[in-house]
Design a protein around this motif. Structure first.
Motif, PDB file in Angstrom:
ATOM      1  N   TYR A  79       0.540   9.173   9.150  1.00  0.00           N
ATOM      2  CA  TYR A  79       1.720   8.418   9.150  1.00  0.00           C
ATOM      3  C   TYR A  79       2.401   9.261   7.873  1.00  0.00           C
ATOM      4  CZ  TYR A  79       3.330   4.610   5.953  1.00  0.00           C
ATOM      5  OH  TYR A  79       4.566   3.193   5.282  1.00  0.00           O
ATOM      6  N   PRO A  80       3.730   9.496   8.054  1.00  0.00           N
ATOM      7  CA  PRO A  80       4.693  10.596   7.019  1.00  0.00           C
ATOM      8  C   PRO A  80       3.774  10.052   6.029  1.00  0.00           C
ATOM      9  CG  PRO A  80       5.588   9.226   9.106  1.00  0.00           C
ATOM     10  CD  PRO A  80       4.404   8.723   8.915  1.00  0.00           C
ATOM     11  N   VAL A  81       4.153   9.313   5.407  1.00  0.00           N
ATOM     12  CA  VAL A  81       4.621   8.998   3.734  1.00  0.00           C
ATOM     13  C   VAL A  81       2.430  10.513   2.721  1.00  0.00           C
ATOM     14  CG1 VAL A  81       3.824   8.107   1.674  1.00  0.00           C
ATOM     15  CG2 VAL A  81       5.040   6.792   3.403  1.00  0.00           C
ATOM     16  N   TYR A  82       2.108  10.625   3.596  1.00  0.00           N
ATOM     17  CA  TYR A  82       0.718  10.955   3.028  1.00  0.00           C
ATOM     18  C   TYR A  82       0.832  12.313   3.060  1.00  0.00           C
ATOM     19  CZ  TYR A  82      -2.189   7.077   5.315  1.00  0.00           C
ATOM     20  OH  TYR A  82      -2.708   5.947   5.531  1.00  0.00           O
ATOM     21  N   VAL A  83       1.928  12.940   3.583  1.00  0.00           N
ATOM     22  CA  VAL A  83       2.246  14.505   4.038  1.00  0.00           C
ATOM     23  C   VAL A  83       3.869  14.554   2.386  1.00  0.00           C
ATOM     24  CG1 VAL A  83       2.764  16.238   4.929  1.00  0.00           C
ATOM     25  CG2 VAL A  83       0.863  14.999   5.788  1.00  0.00           C
ATOM     26  N   ASP A  84       4.617  13.780   3.057  1.00  0.00           N
ATOM     27  CA  ASP A  84       5.838  13.401   2.060  1.00  0.00           C
ATOM     28  C   ASP A  84       5.693  13.720   0.904  1.00  0.00           C
ATOM     29  OD1 ASP A  84       6.997  14.201   5.135  1.00  0.00           O
ATOM     30  OD2 ASP A  84       7.947  11.882   4.968  1.00  0.00           O
ATOM     31  N   SER A  85       5.030  12.291   0.095  1.00  0.00           N
ATOM     32  CA  SER A  85       4.579  12.560  -1.085  1.00  0.00           C
ATOM     33  C   SER A  85       3.755  13.986  -1.646  1.00  0.00           C
ATOM     34  CB  SER A  85       3.590  11.489  -0.905  1.00  0.00           C
ATOM     35  OG  SER A  85       2.944  11.519  -0.549  1.00  0.00           O
ATOM     36  N   ASN A 112      -5.360   3.245 -14.338  1.00  0.00           N
ATOM     37  CA  ASN A 112      -4.941   2.389 -15.013  1.00  0.00           C
ATOM     38  C   ASN A 112      -3.888   2.933 -15.932  1.00  0.00           C
ATOM     39  OD1 ASN A 112      -6.074  -0.557 -15.843  1.00  0.00           O
ATOM     40  ND2 ASN A 112      -6.348   0.774 -17.977  1.00  0.00           N
ATOM     41  N   ARG A 113      -4.690   3.303 -16.743  1.00  0.00           N
ATOM     42  CA  ARG A 113      -3.609   3.862 -17.880  1.00  0.00           C
ATOM     43  C   ARG A 113      -2.320   4.796 -16.828  1.00  0.00           C
ATOM     44  NH1 ARG A 113      -0.042   5.270 -20.753  1.00  0.00           N
ATOM     45  NH2 ARG A 113      -0.299   6.158 -22.242  1.00  0.00           N
ATOM     46  N   ARG A 114      -2.268   5.970 -15.467  1.00  0.00           N
ATOM     47  CA  ARG A 114      -1.071   5.700 -14.995  1.00  0.00           C
ATOM     48  C   ARG A 114      -0.003   4.583 -14.949  1.00  0.00           C
ATOM     49  NH1 ARG A 114       2.293   4.129 -10.736  1.00  0.00           N
ATOM     50  NH2 ARG A 114       3.037   6.141  -9.715  1.00  0.00           N
ATOM     51  N   GLN A 115      -0.993   3.317 -13.836  1.00  0.00           N
ATOM     52  CA  GLN A 115      -0.706   1.888 -13.347  1.00  0.00           C
ATOM     53  C   GLN A 115       0.495   1.411 -14.883  1.00  0.00           C
ATOM     54  OE1 GLN A 115      -0.458   2.612 -10.466  1.00  0.00           O
ATOM     55  NE2 GLN A 115      -0.297   0.836  -9.805  1.00  0.00           N
ATOM     56  N   CYS A 116      -0.776   1.487 -15.678  1.00  0.00           N
ATOM     57  CA  CYS A 116      -0.109   0.231 -17.135  1.00  0.00           C
ATOM     58  C   CYS A 116       1.311   1.395 -17.458  1.00  0.00           C
ATOM     59  CB  CYS A 116      -0.677   1.042 -18.645  1.00  0.00           C
ATOM     60  SG  CYS A 116      -1.915  -0.584 -18.110  1.00  0.00           S
ATOM     61  N   THR A 117       1.677   2.748 -17.978  1.00  0.00           N
ATOM     62  CA  THR A 117       2.561   3.547 -17.860  1.00  0.00           C
ATOM     63  C   THR A 117       3.597   3.705 -16.442  1.00  0.00           C
ATOM     64  OG1 THR A 117       1.238   5.203 -18.926  1.00  0.00           O
ATOM     65  CG2 THR A 117       3.806   5.521 -18.970  1.00  0.00           C
ATOM     66  N   LYS A 118       3.626   3.274 -15.677  1.00  0.00           N
ATOM     67  CA  LYS A 118       4.976   3.657 -14.378  1.00  0.00           C
ATOM     68  C   LYS A 118       4.640   2.562 -13.672  1.00  0.00           C
ATOM     69  CE  LYS A 118       4.658   8.262 -13.614  1.00  0.00           C
ATOM     70  NZ  LYS A 118       4.679   9.457 -12.855  1.00  0.00           N
ATOM     71  N   PHE A 119       4.012   1.240 -13.443  1.00  0.00           N
ATOM     72  CA  PHE A 119       4.460   0.215 -12.953  1.00  0.00           C
ATOM     73  C   PHE A 119       4.154  -1.292 -13.605  1.00  0.00           C
ATOM     74  CE2 PHE A 119       1.613  -2.497  -9.730  1.00  0.00           C
ATOM     75  CZ  PHE A 119       2.769  -2.719  -8.716  1.00  0.00           C
ATOM     76  N   ALA A 123       0.915  -1.073   0.080  1.00  0.00           N
ATOM     77  CA  ALA A 123      -0.224  -0.324   0.399  1.00  0.00           C
ATOM     78  C   ALA A 123       0.927   1.302  -0.145  1.00  0.00           C
ATOM     79  CB  ALA A 123      -0.668  -0.077   1.421  1.00  0.00           C
ATOM     80  N   LYS A 124       1.617   1.495   0.350  1.00  0.00           N
ATOM     81  CA  LYS A 124       2.751   2.186   0.509  1.00  0.00           C
ATOM     82  C   LYS A 124       3.263   3.069  -1.412  1.00  0.00           C
ATOM     83  CE  LYS A 124       7.239   3.870   2.447  1.00  0.00           C
ATOM     84  NZ  LYS A 124       8.781   3.811   3.397  1.00  0.00           N
ATOM     85  N   SER A 125       4.106   2.289  -1.816  1.00  0.00           N
ATOM     86  CA  SER A 125       3.681   2.875  -3.350  1.00  0.00           C
ATOM     87  C   SER A 125       2.612   3.708  -3.330  1.00  0.00           C
ATOM     88  CB  SER A 125       3.782   1.447  -4.020  1.00  0.00           C
ATOM     89  OG  SER A 125       5.059   0.767  -3.221  1.00  0.00           O
ATOM     90  N   ASP A 126       0.811   3.027  -3.467  1.00  0.00           N
ATOM     91  CA  ASP A 126       0.329   3.892  -4.256  1.00  0.00           C
ATOM     92  C   ASP A 126      -0.452   4.862  -3.264  1.00  0.00           C
ATOM     93  OD1 ASP A 126      -0.052   2.488  -5.956  1.00  0.00           O
ATOM     94  OD2 ASP A 126      -2.160   1.380  -5.516  1.00  0.00           O
ATOM     95  N   THR A 127      -0.086   4.495  -1.841  1.00  0.00           N
ATOM     96  CA  THR A 127      -0.509   5.854  -0.577  1.00  0.00           C
ATOM     97  C   THR A 127       0.618   6.843  -1.476  1.00  0.00           C
ATOM     98  OG1 THR A 127      -0.854   4.375   0.607  1.00  0.00           O
ATOM     99  CG2 THR A 127      -0.358   7.330   1.282  1.00  0.00           C
TER     100      THR A 127
END
Length: 410
Positions: free
Chosen positions: A132-138, A285-292, A108-112
């Motif tokens: 959780y720090p990831v929410y703000v840091d990202s 879906n488009r984002r994931q197909c490009t970056k994941f 979940a950290k990646s998608d978060t």
């Protein structure tokens, strides 16, 4: 001349848990005979369920066979896993999803951290505090958070304090925001939100055309009937919420890496000129197909096995083990005179530091005085000052020894 993304320079030198590790390593280097026990970082200690291990072995055998070999899988995840998710995690709660609304990830950290890409960088955002720090840091990384003051507050972030005074239940903002991050059961406080309270947030989002990013990574630890496992238990949430889940703490997948994100087809956002609404499901879906490139076949077979009869039973036993740790920790720490929250529907305990001590001060005192590691609450946001977080993920013997040390030290 290549120019850097200067928003990265706004971040602290270290991620919270890297800073903790650095301090612990300094202590160990100067106290070579000490045995340090960590009740801080939320990594699991119990082995994978036997059903999961068996499934992974079978998956590896598949990859060693020309007839059953799997190369690149679908970026969204294999259909058999997405259908199992819908059938087991949502249908029993009366939630009807289509498999195309589920996107399997590597935790979940990646998608978060990445989900904010769907929304313009200048959208306003609100977070519960502590968080959780990831929410703000990202969001700092993409320029959305603004600038940080000496108290650790970002200029473009609306903070929703969760404190003893309000029972750790955040109040809806008194002004409009575009993005809202909610996590329940909560990390770090271990507290929960009722269906009635969550309904207020869904209604707010619908009224203000906002999007809720709902982190339900710890829903498997819920014990009370009134605590929702999914935001989609609330009517209207499909139009305003994205939900993120993980197998990391549910099934011990911190080393396996697998989770998923739900993006309902009804969820839309407006273009800048307001001329049309755009569905976020095909955008993601488009984002994931490009970056994941997709989650590994082995990891997805492992996740599928958690839904088998044996897998369900074995995963529940592991969760019960950690929750017994949490019960024992609550009782011992409270008996030692500390104010303790959480630990009843979550594997985290939120503990008030004694005598008004700062979070890092009490962290250092426990490390040097009891050789026990906790997590300073201020690392989760301004409202975390004066608290530390303990996790129930240790093995039983270490947990018991750590509690005995803390009791004697206090």
């Amino acid at each position: 001349m290549a120019l850097i993304n200067e928003h990265y320079l706004k971040l602290g030198a270290n991620y919270l848990f890297a800073d903790i590790a650095k301090r612990v390593n300094v202590y160990k280097a100067t106290h070579t005979d000490a045995r340090v026990i960590s009740l801080g970082i939320g990594d699991v200690t119990q082995p994978l369920a036997p059903a999961v291990v068996e499934a992974m072995h079978r998956a590896v055998d598949d990859l060693g066979s020309s007839e059953r070999f799997h190369g690149y899988g679908p970026e969204q995840g294999y259909l058999w896993l997405r259908e199992a998710i819908v059938r087991n995690d949502f249908l029993p709660r009366g939630i009807h999803l289509d498999a195309s609304e589920v996107f399997v990830n590597d935790g979940a950290k990646s998608d978060t951290g990445n989900i904010g890409e769907l929304i313009r960088w200048d959208n306003s955002m609100a977070v519960t505090d502590p968080i959780y720090p990831v929410y703000v840091d990202s969001n700092v990384m993409n320029g959305r958070a603004g600038t940080c003051n000496e108290q650790g507050e970002w200029s473009n972030v609306v903070y929703l304090p969760c404190t003893e005074a309000n029972g750790f239940v955040p109040q809806v903002p008194d002004r409009r925001v575009d993005m809202i991050y909610l996590c329940y059961p909560n990390n770090p406080t271990g507290t929960t939100i009722s269906k009635d309270e969550l309904r207020k947030w869904v209604n707010y989002a619908l009224r203000n055309d906002a999007i809720i990013f709902y982190d339900a990574a710890y829903q498997a630890y819920i014990q009370d009937d009134d605590v929702p496992h999914s935001i989609y238990e609330i009517r209207g949430a499909r139009k305003c919420a994205i939900e993120l889940r993980s197998y990391s703490k549910t099934a011990g997948f911190t080393g396996v890496r697998c989770g998923y994100t739900v993006v309902p087809k009804e969820l839309t956002a407006s273009t800048m000129d307001g001329s049309r609404r755009v569905a976020l499901n095909p955008m993601w879906n488009r984002r994931q197909c490009t970056k994941f490139n997709g989650t590994s076949y082995v990891s997805q077979r492992a996740a599928e096995a958690t839904y088998s009869p044996d897998g369900r039973k074995q995963v529940a036993e592991s969760i019960g083990y950690y929750m017994e740790n949490a019960r024992m920790m609550r009782q011992t720490l409270a008996d030692a005179g500390l104010r303790v929250y959480g630990g009843e529907n979550a594997p985290y305990l939120w503990v008030r530091t004694p005598d008004g001590k700062g979070s890092w001060q009490f962290f250092e005192e426990l490390l040097y005085g009891a050789q026990v590691v906790c997590t300073p609450g201020v690392g989760f946001g301004p409202s975390g000052e004066g608290f530390v977080r303990f996790t129930a993920f240790g093995n039983r013997a270490d947990c018991e020894e750590a509690l005995d040390r803390i009791r004697k030290y206090i």
